[in-house]
Design an enzyme around this catalytic site. Structure first.
Site, PDB file in Angstrom:
ATOM      1  N   TYR A 168       0.845  -1.203   0.000  1.00 25.01           N
ATOM      2  CA  TYR A 168       0.000   0.000   0.000  1.00 25.01           C
ATOM      3  C   TYR A 168       0.880   1.252   0.000  1.00 25.01           C
ATOM      4  O   TYR A 168       0.692   2.168  -0.812  1.00 25.01           O
ATOM      5  CB  TYR A 168      -0.897  -0.037   1.240  1.00 25.01           C
ATOM      6  CG  TYR A 168      -1.708   1.224   1.489  1.00 25.01           C
ATOM      7  CD1 TYR A 168      -2.812   1.536   0.695  1.00 25.01           C
ATOM      8  CD2 TYR A 168      -1.389   2.084   2.545  1.00 25.01           C
ATOM      9  CE1 TYR A 168      -3.565   2.685   0.939  1.00 25.01           C
ATOM     10  CE2 TYR A 168      -2.135   3.231   2.793  1.00 25.01           C
ATOM     11  CZ  TYR A 168      -3.220   3.526   1.986  1.00 25.01           C
ATOM     12  OH  TYR A 168      -3.962   4.660   2.235  1.00 25.01           O
ATOM     13  N   LYS A 172       1.345   4.209  -2.897  1.00 26.28           N
ATOM     14  CA  LYS A 172       1.045   5.630  -2.650  1.00 26.28           C
ATOM     15  C   LYS A 172       2.308   6.479  -2.880  1.00 26.28           C
ATOM     16  O   LYS A 172       2.210   7.615  -3.343  1.00 26.28           O
ATOM     17  CB  LYS A 172       0.514   5.819  -1.232  1.00 26.28           C
ATOM     18  CG  LYS A 172      -0.885   5.216  -1.001  1.00 26.28           C
ATOM     19  CD  LYS A 172      -1.986   5.986  -1.726  1.00 26.28           C
ATOM     20  CE  LYS A 172      -3.366   5.567  -1.263  1.00 26.28           C
ATOM     21  NZ  LYS A 172      -4.459   6.310  -1.890  1.00 26.28           N
TER      22      LYS A 172
HETATM   23  N1  LIG Z   1      -9.121   6.033   6.248  1.00 23.22           N
HETATM   24  C1  LIG Z   1      -7.874   6.402   6.499  1.00 23.22           C
HETATM   25  O1  LIG Z   1      -7.442   6.436   7.656  1.00 23.22           O
HETATM   26  C2  LIG Z   1      -6.956   6.811   5.388  1.00 23.22           C
HETATM   27  C3  LIG Z   1      -5.667   7.248   5.712  1.00 23.22           C
HETATM   28  C4  LIG Z   1      -4.802   7.678   4.695  1.00 23.22           C
HETATM   29  C5  LIG Z   1      -5.238   7.653   3.384  1.00 23.22           C
HETATM   30  N2  LIG Z   1      -6.497   7.197   3.084  1.00 23.22           N
HETATM   31  C6  LIG Z   1      -6.902   7.205   1.679  1.00 23.22           C
HETATM   32  O2  LIG Z   1      -8.190   7.782   1.563  1.00 23.22           O
HETATM   33  C7  LIG Z   1      -8.909   7.175   0.490  1.00 23.22           C
HETATM   34  C8  LIG Z   1     -10.245   6.648   0.980  1.00 23.22           C
HETATM   35  O3  LIG Z   1      -9.996   5.748   2.058  1.00 23.22           O
HETATM   36  P1  LIG Z   1     -11.211   5.053   2.827  1.00 23.22           P
HETATM   37  O4  LIG Z   1     -10.748   4.805   4.216  1.00 23.22           O
HETATM   38  O5  LIG Z   1     -12.468   5.789   2.575  1.00 23.22           O
HETATM   39  O6  LIG Z   1     -11.247   3.648   2.073  1.00 23.22           O
HETATM   40  P2  LIG Z   1     -12.446   2.612   1.877  1.00 23.22           P
HETATM   41  O7  LIG Z   1     -13.508   2.851   2.884  1.00 23.22           O
HETATM   42  O8  LIG Z   1     -11.781   1.291   1.824  1.00 23.22           O
HETATM   43  O9  LIG Z   1     -13.038   3.000   0.453  1.00 23.22           O
HETATM   44  C9  LIG Z   1     -12.225   2.845  -0.667  1.00 23.22           C
HETATM   45  C10 LIG Z   1     -12.985   3.228  -1.923  1.00 23.22           C
HETATM   46  O10 LIG Z   1     -12.172   2.830  -3.007  1.00 23.22           O
HETATM   47  C11 LIG Z   1     -12.861   1.888  -3.799  1.00 23.22           C
HETATM   48  N3  LIG Z   1     -12.045   0.691  -3.993  1.00 23.22           N
HETATM   49  C12 LIG Z   1     -11.563  -0.138  -3.064  1.00 23.22           C
HETATM   50  N4  LIG Z   1     -10.909  -1.163  -3.636  1.00 23.22           N
HETATM   51  C13 LIG Z   1     -11.006  -0.971  -4.933  1.00 23.22           C
HETATM   52  C14 LIG Z   1     -10.566  -1.696  -6.032  1.00 23.22           C
HETATM   53  N5  LIG Z   1      -9.928  -2.849  -5.908  1.00 23.22           N
HETATM   54  N6  LIG Z   1     -10.835  -1.223  -7.245  1.00 23.22           N
HETATM   55  C15 LIG Z   1     -11.515  -0.078  -7.369  1.00 23.22           C
HETATM   56  N7  LIG Z   1     -11.986   0.646  -6.359  1.00 23.22           N
HETATM   57  C16 LIG Z   1     -11.731   0.198  -5.148  1.00 23.22           C
HETATM   58  C17 LIG Z   1     -14.088   1.443  -3.050  1.00 23.22           C
HETATM   59  O11 LIG Z   1     -15.128   1.319  -3.978  1.00 23.22           O
HETATM   60  P3  LIG Z   1     -16.139   0.067  -3.931  1.00 23.22           P
HETATM   61  O12 LIG Z   1     -17.230   0.459  -2.995  1.00 23.22           O
HETATM   62  O13 LIG Z   1     -16.551  -0.047  -5.333  1.00 23.22           O
HETATM   63  O14 LIG Z   1     -15.393  -1.134  -3.420  1.00 23.22           O
HETATM   64  C18 LIG Z   1     -14.319   2.541  -2.053  1.00 23.22           C
HETATM   65  O15 LIG Z   1     -15.280   3.451  -2.554  1.00 23.22           O
HETATM   66  C19 LIG Z   1      -7.988   6.112  -0.076  1.00 23.22           C
HETATM   67  O16 LIG Z   1      -7.253   6.645  -1.152  1.00 23.22           O
HETATM   68  C20 LIG Z   1      -7.043   5.809   1.079  1.00 23.22           C
HETATM   69  O17 LIG Z   1      -5.816   5.300   0.653  1.00 23.22           O
HETATM   70  C21 LIG Z   1      -7.357   6.785   4.049  1.00 23.22           C
END
Ligand SMILES: NC(=O)c1ccc[n+]([C@@H]2O[C@H](COP(=O)([O-])OP(=O)(O)OC[C@H]3O[C@@H](n4cnc5c(N)ncnc54)[C@H](OP(=O)(O)O)[C@@H]3O)[C@@H](O)[C@H]2O)c1
Length: 272
Positions: A168, A172
């Site tokens: 991951y 990134k």
């Molecule tokens: N939450 C945190 O603490 C955190 C920290 C740092 C960075 N981020 C970044 O913030 C962003 C959102 O994170 P989140 O926590 O909201 O993540 P999440 O709840 O896992 O949601 C991820 C989103 O990406 C899509 N996705 C997941 N796997 C995929 C795949 N294999 N192919 C295409 N689409 C996919 C999903 O769509 P589907 O519904 O279609 O599966 C979902 O809408 C990401 O870029 C993550 O790296 C998050």
């Protein structure tokens, strides 16, 4: 009437982005999702009637180009903000180090390739498909944002000793470089490319129970974060994270020197 495309809009931070953006009726808000019917049903249930959903697969350039054509019909041919939020967060390696795959290297290899294919190349393909819409803006903002992660910051990795979640973090880190390359290429056209970390946020994925065997690694990561940033208190809520990211995105510009940056929602390297 500013227009926004948010990828991965079906849940987590992506859904929160479209929820906050749709609160302003002046915005045209489009969510890119893998399952349009499910996203529409969820949005309807939460009263987000004005959001448009368009289906796309982030690994497939043709599908993204078709989605961009659909978006053109909604916006009239332009796009002000592309927010690349979708990401694959591997459950295979989230709590494992590179050393945990000594006896199963092919699993690690495939996990690195999957992470890069969605989190790096998927964003590059999305930008490739939507760039003409950003370039078509003649009066107004044109910004391509990548939601990245402080987990790819070398100072955080080295100071806090974060050895887990390498595929991951690698994907990134490569994304951050791609964003800087796009900035070098397109800042002359006034298009802002910027990577923003949303913080450590309690989305559904983050709050789900971790397996017993992974709890020690998770606790060690939390201890590492606290060592790196003594004010670290744990996760923040999606609404706080997204409000911070959007505030930064609206303020940032090529003219202010924000192009190609890899920053937190505070606009600096304060990840928590
Ligand atoms: N939450 C945190 O603490 C955190 C920290 C740092 C960075 N981020 C970044 O913030 C962003 C959102 O994170 P989140 O926590 O909201 O993540 P999440 O709840 O896992 O949601 C991820 C989103 O990406 C899509 N996705 C997941 N796997 C995929 C795949 N294999 N192919 C295409 N689409 C996919 C999903 O769509 P589907 O519904 O279609 O599966 C979902 O809408 C990401 O870029 C993550 O790296 C998050």
């Amino acid at each position: 009437m500013p227009s926004y495309v948010v990828t991965g809009a079906s849940r987590g931070l992506g859904f929160e982005f479209i929820r906050q953006l749709a609160a302003d009726p002046a915005n045209t808000v489009i969510g890119l999702v893998r399952d349009k019917a499910a996203a529409e049903a969820k949005a309807r249930a939460q009263g987000l009637a004005s959001v448009h959903f368009v289906e796309a697969q982030y690994t497939d350039l043709a599908s993204l180009k078709a989605a961009a054509e659909t978006v053109k019909t909604i916006t009239g041919g332009t796009l002000n903000y592309l927010i690349n939020n979708a990401a694959y967060v591997s459950e295979v390696s989230e709590w494992k180090t590179l050393g945990d795959f000594h006896d199963n290297f092919s699993t690690l290899e495939s996990d690195i390739l999957t992470s890069i294919s969605i989190n790096t190349l998927g964003v590059i393909k999305t930008i490739e498909a939507f760039l003409p819409l950003l370039q078509a803006v003649t009066d107004g903002p044109k910004k391509a944002i990548a939601i990245t992660s402080g987990m790819s910051d070398l100072d955080l990795i080295n100071s806090a000793g974060i050895a887990v979640a390498a595929p991951y973090a690698i994907s990134k880190g490569a994304l951050n470089v791609a964003i800087a390359k796009y900035n070098a290429l397109y800042k002359g056209e006034g298009i802002l490319f910027m990577g923003v970390c949303p913080g450590y946020v309690s989305t559904e994925r983050i709050t789900q129970e971790v397996a017993e065997e992974d709890k020690a690694a998770m606790a060690a990561m939390g201890a590492g974060f606290a060592k790196f940033a003594p004010h670290f208190k744990g996760t923040i809520l999606p609404r706080e994270s997204v409000a911070g990211v959007l505030g930064l995105v609206h303020k940032a510009s090529v003219e202010n020197g924000d192009g190609g940056a890899f920053v937190s929602r505070f606009g600096n390297k304060t990840w928590f």
